[in-house]
Design a protein around this motif. Sequence first.
Motif, PDB file in Angstrom:
ATOM      1  N   ARG A 146       0.834  -1.215   0.000  1.00  0.00           N
ATOM      2  CA  ARG A 146       0.000   0.000   0.000  1.00  0.00           C
ATOM      3  C   ARG A 146       0.863   1.257   0.000  1.00  0.00           C
ATOM      4  NH1 ARG A 146      -1.678   4.062  -0.791  1.00  0.00           N
ATOM      5  NH2 ARG A 146      -3.651   5.086  -0.247  1.00  0.00           N
ATOM      6  N   ALA A 147       1.977   1.228   0.766  1.00  0.00           N
ATOM      7  CA  ALA A 147       2.768   2.460   0.919  1.00  0.00           C
ATOM      8  C   ALA A 147       3.254   2.989  -0.439  1.00  0.00           C
ATOM      9  CB  ALA A 147       3.929   2.226   1.870  1.00  0.00           C
ATOM     10  N   ALA A 148       3.663   2.073  -1.330  1.00  0.00           N
ATOM     11  CA  ALA A 148       4.201   2.522  -2.630  1.00  0.00           C
ATOM     12  C   ALA A 148       3.163   2.412  -3.754  1.00  0.00           C
ATOM     13  CB  ALA A 148       5.439   1.701  -2.983  1.00  0.00           C
ATOM     14  N   ALA A 149       1.900   2.109  -3.403  1.00  0.00           N
ATOM     15  CA  ALA A 149       0.923   1.769  -4.453  1.00  0.00           C
ATOM     16  C   ALA A 149       0.622   2.940  -5.395  1.00  0.00           C
ATOM     17  CB  ALA A 149      -0.375   1.273  -3.819  1.00  0.00           C
ATOM     18  N   THR A 150       0.454   4.146  -4.848  1.00  0.00           N
ATOM     19  CA  THR A 150       0.146   5.280  -5.724  1.00  0.00           C
ATOM     20  C   THR A 150       1.303   5.493  -6.691  1.00  0.00           C
ATOM     21  OG1 THR A 150      -1.063   6.247  -3.883  1.00  0.00           O
ATOM     22  CG2 THR A 150      -0.650   7.689  -5.762  1.00  0.00           C
ATOM     23  N   SER A 151       2.527   5.442  -6.145  1.00  0.00           N
ATOM     24  CA  SER A 151       3.720   5.639  -6.971  1.00  0.00           C
ATOM     25  C   SER A 151       3.858   4.543  -8.019  1.00  0.00           C
ATOM     26  CB  SER A 151       4.972   5.609  -6.097  1.00  0.00           C
ATOM     27  OG  SER A 151       4.774   6.329  -4.921  1.00  0.00           O
ATOM     28  N   GLY A 211       1.498   2.866  -9.416  1.00  0.00           N
ATOM     29  CA  GLY A 211       0.526   3.150 -10.477  1.00  0.00           C
ATOM     30  C   GLY A 211       0.985   4.307 -11.358  1.00  0.00           C
ATOM     31  N   VAL A 212       1.564   5.342 -10.744  1.00  0.00           N
ATOM     32  CA  VAL A 212       2.052   6.494 -11.514  1.00  0.00           C
ATOM     33  C   VAL A 212       3.175   6.051 -12.452  1.00  0.00           C
ATOM     34  CG1 VAL A 212       3.307   8.692 -11.330  1.00  0.00           C
ATOM     35  CG2 VAL A 212       1.374   8.239  -9.805  1.00  0.00           C
ATOM     36  N   ALA A 213       4.123   5.277 -11.908  1.00  0.00           N
ATOM     37  CA  ALA A 213       5.245   4.815 -12.737  1.00  0.00           C
ATOM     38  C   ALA A 213       4.730   3.927 -13.867  1.00  0.00           C
ATOM     39  CB  ALA A 213       6.254   4.059 -11.872  1.00  0.00           C
ATOM     40  N   HIS A 214       3.775   3.059 -13.553  1.00  0.00           N
ATOM     41  CA  HIS A 214       3.252   2.146 -14.570  1.00  0.00           C
ATOM     42  C   HIS A 214       2.549   2.920 -15.697  1.00  0.00           C
ATOM     43  CE1 HIS A 214       1.994  -1.643 -16.216  1.00  0.00           C
ATOM     44  NE2 HIS A 214       0.726  -1.296 -16.155  1.00  0.00           N
ATOM     45  N   PHE A 270       8.855  15.064  -3.839  1.00  0.00           N
ATOM     46  CA  PHE A 270       9.631  13.883  -3.410  1.00  0.00           C
ATOM     47  C   PHE A 270       9.038  13.378  -2.094  1.00  0.00           C
ATOM     48  CE2 PHE A 270      13.774  11.680  -2.386  1.00  0.00           C
ATOM     49  CZ  PHE A 270      13.805  10.918  -3.534  1.00  0.00           C
ATOM     50  N   GLY A 271       7.701  13.349  -2.061  1.00  0.00           N
ATOM     51  CA  GLY A 271       6.999  12.890  -0.863  1.00  0.00           C
ATOM     52  C   GLY A 271       6.420  11.511  -1.100  1.00  0.00           C
ATOM     53  N   LYS A 272       5.223  11.306  -0.565  1.00  0.00           N
ATOM     54  CA  LYS A 272       4.595   9.978  -0.608  1.00  0.00           C
ATOM     55  C   LYS A 272       4.478   9.423  -2.014  1.00  0.00           C
ATOM     56  CE  LYS A 272       0.836  10.538   2.218  1.00  0.00           C
ATOM     57  NZ  LYS A 272       1.156  11.366   3.366  1.00  0.00           N
ATOM     58  N   VAL A 273       4.231  10.289  -3.007  1.00  0.00           N
ATOM     59  CA  VAL A 273       4.024   9.798  -4.371  1.00  0.00           C
ATOM     60  C   VAL A 273       5.308   9.917  -5.202  1.00  0.00           C
ATOM     61  CG1 VAL A 273       2.640  10.033  -6.475  1.00  0.00           C
ATOM     62  CG2 VAL A 273       1.590  10.447  -4.245  1.00  0.00           C
ATOM     63  N   GLY A 274       5.922  11.095  -5.194  1.00  0.00           N
ATOM     64  CA  GLY A 274       7.055  11.359  -6.088  1.00  0.00           C
ATOM     65  C   GLY A 274       8.267  10.487  -5.804  1.00  0.00           C
ATOM     66  N   ARG A 275       8.511  10.229  -4.534  1.00  0.00           N
ATOM     67  CA  ARG A 275       9.739   9.516  -4.163  1.00  0.00           C
ATOM     68  C   ARG A 275       9.780   8.107  -4.761  1.00  0.00           C
ATOM     69  NH1 ARG A 275      12.717   9.754   1.560  1.00  0.00           N
ATOM     70  NH2 ARG A 275      13.699   7.744   1.597  1.00  0.00           N
ATOM     71  N   ASP A 276       8.747   7.333  -4.510  1.00  0.00           N
ATOM     72  CA  ASP A 276       8.757   5.964  -5.054  1.00  0.00           C
ATOM     73  C   ASP A 276       8.501   5.959  -6.566  1.00  0.00           C
ATOM     74  OD1 ASP A 276       9.446   4.239  -2.897  1.00  0.00           O
ATOM     75  OD2 ASP A 276       7.494   4.656  -1.998  1.00  0.00           O
ATOM     76  N   ARG A 293      11.849   6.464  -8.060  1.00  0.00           N
ATOM     77  CA  ARG A 293      12.644   5.230  -7.900  1.00  0.00           C
ATOM     78  C   ARG A 293      12.191   4.163  -8.901  1.00  0.00           C
ATOM     79  NH1 ARG A 293      11.337   0.581  -5.293  1.00  0.00           N
ATOM     80  NH2 ARG A 293       9.577   1.469  -4.158  1.00  0.00           N
ATOM     81  N   LEU A 294      10.882   3.981  -9.033  1.00  0.00           N
ATOM     82  CA  LEU A 294      10.385   2.918  -9.926  1.00  0.00           C
ATOM     83  C   LEU A 294      10.652   3.266 -11.395  1.00  0.00           C
ATOM     84  CD1 LEU A 294       7.127   2.206  -7.922  1.00  0.00           C
ATOM     85  CD2 LEU A 294       8.966   0.545  -8.327  1.00  0.00           C
ATOM     86  N   LEU A 295      10.574   4.542 -11.724  1.00  0.00           N
ATOM     87  CA  LEU A 295      10.903   4.941 -13.107  1.00  0.00           C
ATOM     88  C   LEU A 295      12.381   4.689 -13.377  1.00  0.00           C
ATOM     89  CD1 LEU A 295       8.827   8.230 -13.518  1.00  0.00           C
ATOM     90  CD2 LEU A 295       8.497   6.070 -14.743  1.00  0.00           C
ATOM     91  N   ALA A 296      13.232   5.063 -12.422  1.00  0.00           N
ATOM     92  CA  ALA A 296      14.675   4.826 -12.595  1.00  0.00           C
ATOM     93  C   ALA A 296      14.951   3.320 -12.697  1.00  0.00           C
ATOM     94  CB  ALA A 296      15.453   5.456 -11.442  1.00  0.00           C
TER      95      ALA A 296
END
Length: 424
Positions: free
Chosen positions: A194-199, A201-204, A227-233, A236-239
Amino acid sequence: AVPSASVPPGHQAGPLDDARAQLAAAIEHLGLDAGTHAMLATPRREMTVSIPLRRDDGSSEVLIGHRVQHNFSRGPAKGGLRFSAAVDLDEVRALAMWMTWKCALVDVPYGGAKGGVTVDPRAYSQFELERITRRYTSEILPMIGPEQDIPAPDIGTNEQTMAWMMDTYSVSVGHTVPGVVTGKPISLGGSLGRAAATSRGVAHTTLLALEHRGHMAERSTAAVQGFGKVGRDAARLLADAGVRVQAISDVDGAIWNSSGIDVSELAAHVDATGSVHGFSGGEPIDGSELLELEVDALVPAAIEGVITAENAPRVKAGIVVEGANGPTTEAADAVLADRDILVVPDILANAGGVIVSYFEWVQANQAYWWREHEVNERLTERMTDAWRNVLDYSHAHEMSLRESATCLAVARVTEAHRLRGLYP
Ligand code: AKG
């Protein structure tokens, strides 16, 4: 009567004006009647509460909080709780309406809600934040519950906030109710992933949009605002997927590196110092410059209203993926569309959070836990389905992805409403 979708002269358009304009366009496209429009434009329930607070130094003050439940046609209301100095009732109303469309679009069985307390959480101690959260929860208690309305974290709140909410609710009803909130700590029944779920989905969706525009991830570049709850992960996932993340910002500044920022090094720097400021793995740039960089994908993942009619003509990214809710104003949307910039709208791009919140609620209600890879796979599958539906509808009806996503969601909510009758 339908709340007006046009902005009166002298009034600065805000998120609620944008949300209403998006709804009006969908109503027109779908040929829905004025009664349906009025029903969808009007929140079902709103509560504004005062939160008397005893500060740690013995003084007292009163904060204001809101919970808006926009729609229940498809199930219990769902949406985050925001602690921010910028919270006002109209912002909460807009965010609640967007939650209704988001849940319908990705087909989770919820309506939409949102909550907010007008408070800068950084100016308060943990003990004070606990008292604020518990008092707010007690005030809105009659509105929430696993079958009524299920809060989750948003800007300025986190899993600890959800633990306090769950406890306050549980103590009040006399037994433990993990399903009353999502985004809670794993040890209290939160979901893995759950913690990285929004990120995630954004990366996907960023990768799907890049592919759609003919870019290979490994040859693509991105800039991430926030670079908070959404941007940080998300960064990372895009990289991890091979995208060169050339710029990242937070409230204190922005960093640029044409070869790509080392996101884990930046994360370590932020953990140690509290901000991206002073990071040696890139050059400092202005936060507003980040929005105008020549990158393939721009990911605004912080707050509303950052891409405006004023700066939209200077956006050079080919794709904008809305990690935040409402980062592109309606006026900016028109400018980006004219310039053939593909905007992946918030209700699609950042829906990963509520999708995994739904998984968390299902798990908590069954007291049965899934493994992280199961959660992530189900999340990716739902995001991909939603992306395809939005893309296909936008092609079939020659409209933007936002118009397409809103139409699909409004049609689903209207169908539920038609089947149930006038009052759901
Ligand atoms: C959002 O997507 O903006 C939310 O507030 C979702 C919160 C949730 O997970 O229910």
